[in-house]
Scaffold this active site. Sequence first.
Site, PDB file in Angstrom:
ATOM      1  N   HIS A  22     -85.152 -12.685 -73.789  1.00  0.00           N
ATOM      2  CA  HIS A  22     -84.485 -12.957 -75.066  1.00  0.00           C
ATOM      3  C   HIS A  22     -84.034 -14.418 -75.024  1.00  0.00           C
ATOM      4  O   HIS A  22     -83.012 -14.740 -74.424  1.00  0.00           O
ATOM      5  CB  HIS A  22     -83.273 -12.044 -75.251  1.00  0.00           C
ATOM      6  CG  HIS A  22     -83.618 -10.603 -75.346  1.00  0.00           C
ATOM      7  ND1 HIS A  22     -84.301 -10.074 -76.415  1.00  0.00           N
ATOM      8  CD2 HIS A  22     -83.378  -9.566 -74.508  1.00  0.00           C
ATOM      9  CE1 HIS A  22     -84.460  -8.775 -76.233  1.00  0.00           C
ATOM     10  NE2 HIS A  22     -83.922  -8.436 -75.081  1.00  0.00           N
ATOM     11  N   GLU A  70     -89.156  -7.755 -73.389  1.00  0.00           N
ATOM     12  CA  GLU A  70     -88.407  -7.697 -74.658  1.00  0.00           C
ATOM     13  C   GLU A  70     -88.411  -9.061 -75.340  1.00  0.00           C
ATOM     14  O   GLU A  70     -87.405  -9.501 -75.899  1.00  0.00           O
ATOM     15  CB  GLU A  70     -86.954  -7.243 -74.406  1.00  0.00           C
ATOM     16  CG  GLU A  70     -86.854  -5.927 -73.663  1.00  0.00           C
ATOM     17  CD  GLU A  70     -85.409  -5.442 -73.458  1.00  0.00           C
ATOM     18  OE1 GLU A  70     -84.482  -5.999 -74.084  1.00  0.00           O
ATOM     19  OE2 GLU A  70     -85.223  -4.508 -72.671  1.00  0.00           O
ATOM     20  N   GLU A  78     -80.316  -4.004 -66.466  1.00  0.00           N
ATOM     21  CA  GLU A  78     -79.175  -4.926 -66.609  1.00  0.00           C
ATOM     22  C   GLU A  78     -78.016  -4.663 -65.643  1.00  0.00           C
ATOM     23  O   GLU A  78     -76.858  -4.589 -66.042  1.00  0.00           O
ATOM     24  CB  GLU A  78     -78.670  -4.891 -68.057  1.00  0.00           C
ATOM     25  CG  GLU A  78     -79.733  -5.311 -69.051  1.00  0.00           C
ATOM     26  CD  GLU A  78     -79.303  -5.154 -70.506  1.00  0.00           C
ATOM     27  OE1 GLU A  78     -78.190  -4.702 -70.767  1.00  0.00           O
ATOM     28  OE2 GLU A  78     -80.114  -5.485 -71.387  1.00  0.00           O
ATOM     29  N   ASP A 103     -88.228 -12.175 -77.449  1.00  0.00           N
ATOM     30  CA  ASP A 103     -87.966 -12.732 -78.782  1.00  0.00           C
ATOM     31  C   ASP A 103     -87.348 -14.103 -78.574  1.00  0.00           C
ATOM     32  O   ASP A 103     -86.720 -14.373 -77.554  1.00  0.00           O
ATOM     33  CB  ASP A 103     -87.115 -11.814 -79.675  1.00  0.00           C
ATOM     34  CG  ASP A 103     -85.818 -11.324 -79.044  1.00  0.00           C
ATOM     35  OD1 ASP A 103     -85.288 -11.989 -78.132  1.00  0.00           O
ATOM     36  OD2 ASP A 103     -85.324 -10.272 -79.491  1.00  0.00           O
ATOM     37  N   ASN A 120     -85.260  -3.914 -64.820  1.00  0.00           N
ATOM     38  CA  ASN A 120     -85.389  -4.701 -66.051  1.00  0.00           C
ATOM     39  C   ASN A 120     -84.080  -5.451 -66.325  1.00  0.00           C
ATOM     40  O   ASN A 120     -83.001  -4.861 -66.236  1.00  0.00           O
ATOM     41  CB  ASN A 120     -85.689  -3.734 -67.205  1.00  0.00           C
ATOM     42  CG  ASN A 120     -86.113  -4.408 -68.494  1.00  0.00           C
ATOM     43  OD1 ASN A 120     -87.084  -5.174 -68.501  1.00  0.00           O
ATOM     44  ND2 ASN A 120     -85.418  -4.116 -69.585  1.00  0.00           N
TER      45      ASN A 120
HETATM   46  O1  G3I Z   1     -78.128   5.358 -84.644  1.00  0.00           O
HETATM   47  C1  G3I Z   1     -76.884   4.834 -85.108  1.00  0.00           C
HETATM   48  C2  G3I Z   1     -76.608   5.285 -86.487  1.00  0.00           C
HETATM   49  O2  G3I Z   1     -76.462   6.682 -86.517  1.00  0.00           O
HETATM   50  C3  G3I Z   1     -75.337   4.592 -87.001  1.00  0.00           C
HETATM   51  O3  G3I Z   1     -75.112   4.931 -88.334  1.00  0.00           O
HETATM   52  C4  G3I Z   1     -75.476   3.093 -86.877  1.00  0.00           C
HETATM   53  C5  G3I Z   1     -74.216   2.369 -87.308  1.00  0.00           C
HETATM   54  O4  G3I Z   1     -73.934   1.280 -86.479  1.00  0.00           O
HETATM   55  O5  G3I Z   1     -75.732   2.784 -85.534  1.00  0.00           O
HETATM   56  C6  G3I Z   1     -76.932   3.344 -85.040  1.00  0.00           C
HETATM   57  O6  G3I Z   1     -77.080   2.985 -83.706  1.00  0.00           O
HETATM   58  C7  G3I Z   1     -77.450   1.632 -83.469  1.00  0.00           C
HETATM   59  C8  G3I Z   1     -78.740   1.633 -82.687  1.00  0.00           C
HETATM   60  O7  G3I Z   1     -79.082   0.326 -82.311  1.00  0.00           O
HETATM   61  C9  G3I Z   1     -79.895   2.220 -83.497  1.00  0.00           C
HETATM   62  O8  G3I Z   1     -80.122   1.449 -84.629  1.00  0.00           O
HETATM   63  C10 G3I Z   1     -76.353   0.975 -82.675  1.00  0.00           C
HETATM   64  O9  G3I Z   1     -75.190   0.842 -83.463  1.00  0.00           O
HETATM   65  C11 G3I Z   1     -76.802  -0.370 -82.170  1.00  0.00           C
HETATM   66  O10 G3I Z   1     -75.836  -0.878 -81.262  1.00  0.00           O
HETATM   67  C12 G3I Z   1     -78.121  -0.249 -81.456  1.00  0.00           C
HETATM   68  O11 G3I Z   1     -78.531  -1.537 -81.055  1.00  0.00           O
HETATM   69  C13 G3I Z   1     -79.533  -1.580 -80.061  1.00  0.00           C
HETATM   70  C14 G3I Z   1     -78.995  -2.274 -78.812  1.00  0.00           C
HETATM   71  O12 G3I Z   1     -80.031  -2.338 -77.848  1.00  0.00           O
HETATM   72  C15 G3I Z   1     -77.782  -1.540 -78.253  1.00  0.00           C
HETATM   73  O13 G3I Z   1     -77.619  -1.711 -76.906  1.00  0.00           O
HETATM   74  C16 G3I Z   1     -80.706  -2.343 -80.603  1.00  0.00           C
HETATM   75  O14 G3I Z   1     -81.310  -1.594 -81.657  1.00  0.00           O
HETATM   76  C17 G3I Z   1     -81.757  -2.571 -79.488  1.00  0.00           C
HETATM   77  O15 G3I Z   1     -82.721  -3.472 -79.942  1.00  0.00           O
HETATM   78  C18 G3I Z   1     -81.083  -3.181 -78.276  1.00  0.00           C
HETATM   79  O16 G3I Z   1     -82.045  -3.311 -77.261  1.00  0.00           O
HETATM   80  C19 G3I Z   1     -81.595  -3.917 -76.047  1.00  0.00           C
HETATM   81  C20 G3I Z   1     -82.378  -3.295 -74.912  1.00  0.00           C
HETATM   82  O17 G3I Z   1     -82.247  -1.895 -74.935  1.00  0.00           O
HETATM   83  C21 G3I Z   1     -81.933  -3.852 -73.560  1.00  0.00           C
HETATM   84  N1  G3I Z   1     -81.993  -5.298 -73.547  1.00  0.00           N
HETATM   85  C22 G3I Z   1     -81.302  -5.963 -74.656  1.00  0.00           C
HETATM   86  C23 G3I Z   1     -81.790  -5.438 -75.995  1.00  0.00           C
HETATM   87  C24 G3I Z   1     -81.130  -6.176 -77.145  1.00  0.00           C
HETATM   88  O18 G3I Z   1     -79.761  -5.961 -77.180  1.00  0.00           O
END
Ligand code: G3I
Length: 301
Positions: free
Chosen positions: A206, A235, A127, A237, A169
């Site tokens: 996405h 990715e 990105e 969806d 990516n």
């Molecule tokens: O692990 C913490 C946890 O300890 C905490 O209690 C909780 C409270 O918010 O957060 C947890 O972390 C979260 C993490 O996912 C694991 O679940 C983050 O807040 C959350 O922001 C994070 O979101 C991820 C996101 O990337 C962040 O950038 C999504 O799961 C994940 O699907 C998403 O994936 C991205 C790709 O890497 C890149 N392309 C876009 C795609 C979708 O956004």
Amino acid sequence: ASTLGAAAAQSGRYFGTAIAAGRLGDSNYTTIANREFNMVTPENEMKPDATEPNRGQFNFSAGDRVYNWAVQNGKRVRGHTLAWHGQQPPWMQSLSGSSLRQAMIDHINGVMAHYKGKLYAWDVVNEAFADGSSGGRRDSNLQRTGNDWIEVAFRTARAADPSVKLCYNDYNIENWTWAKTQGVYNMVKDFKSRGVPIDCVGFQSHFNSGSAYNSNFRTTLQNFAALGVDVQITELDIQGASATTYAAVTNDCLAVPRCNGITVWGVRDQDSWRSGDTPLLFSGNNKKPAYDAVLNALNSA
Ligand code: G3I
């Protein structure tokens, strides 16, 4: 064939999913994931905040949980991701200039050493381009270290593990007419002409319902492949999970010899980062119409 992975394998491709370590204790989740998919991308566990929480102290526990589950179940793994403005550990967010550049290089070397020879591909850079009409780079702390940060990341990665495919990516690069698509295309063209190592481009895909998916995605995949890189849908969806759109995207990949495979960004709707969008192929234990559409497309190839 009766599963996505086996159906994709009929044309030498894979069908993958994002896997979250925190869900590996859910047997409904692992049953579907193990049965249907033969490529795994760790959803968060190989990102910089997970793998280098303190500078120079690497932590592969969560990444290895996903990796080991995948390999023990006969699947390959895509590494995601090494250099990104998102999900940087706090110490990295606070760096700039030459110290951030060095930290990026050290991070790539540290993580790639651990997974050397074990992965199908790495999303080396994620990105890095801006949305909108500029076609230029996204502003970020990494970009502010100098425009050559992307090629430095790829050269570092090639030296660290010569056996793994090195990918760029991004999202919103599926539509050929978009400036962001052209910006990434021109970067890959430039890298190929100057011998900067790059093997593949990942199209996150996405999609929102409505106009976000455009049938010229196939043109985009073909044009990138013609530069001499592999292409992958990394990715996928789709808001609302239109069966027609899922089939069209699948057919776009199948139409391009260098499109190696498709990964969906999660197993069931309840696992998706897009809460409320019902964008995936399963709801609870159930296959959705989009699942049948994808399977039929793969079986017709
Ligand atoms: O692990 C913490 C946890 O300890 C905490 O209690 C909780 C409270 O918010 O957060 C947890 O972390 C979260 C993490 O996912 C694991 O679940 C983050 O807040 C959350 O922001 C994070 O979101 C991820 C996101 O990337 C962040 O950038 C999504 O799961 C994940 O699907 C998403 O994936 C991205 C790709 O890497 C890149 N392309 C876009 C795609 C979708 O956004």
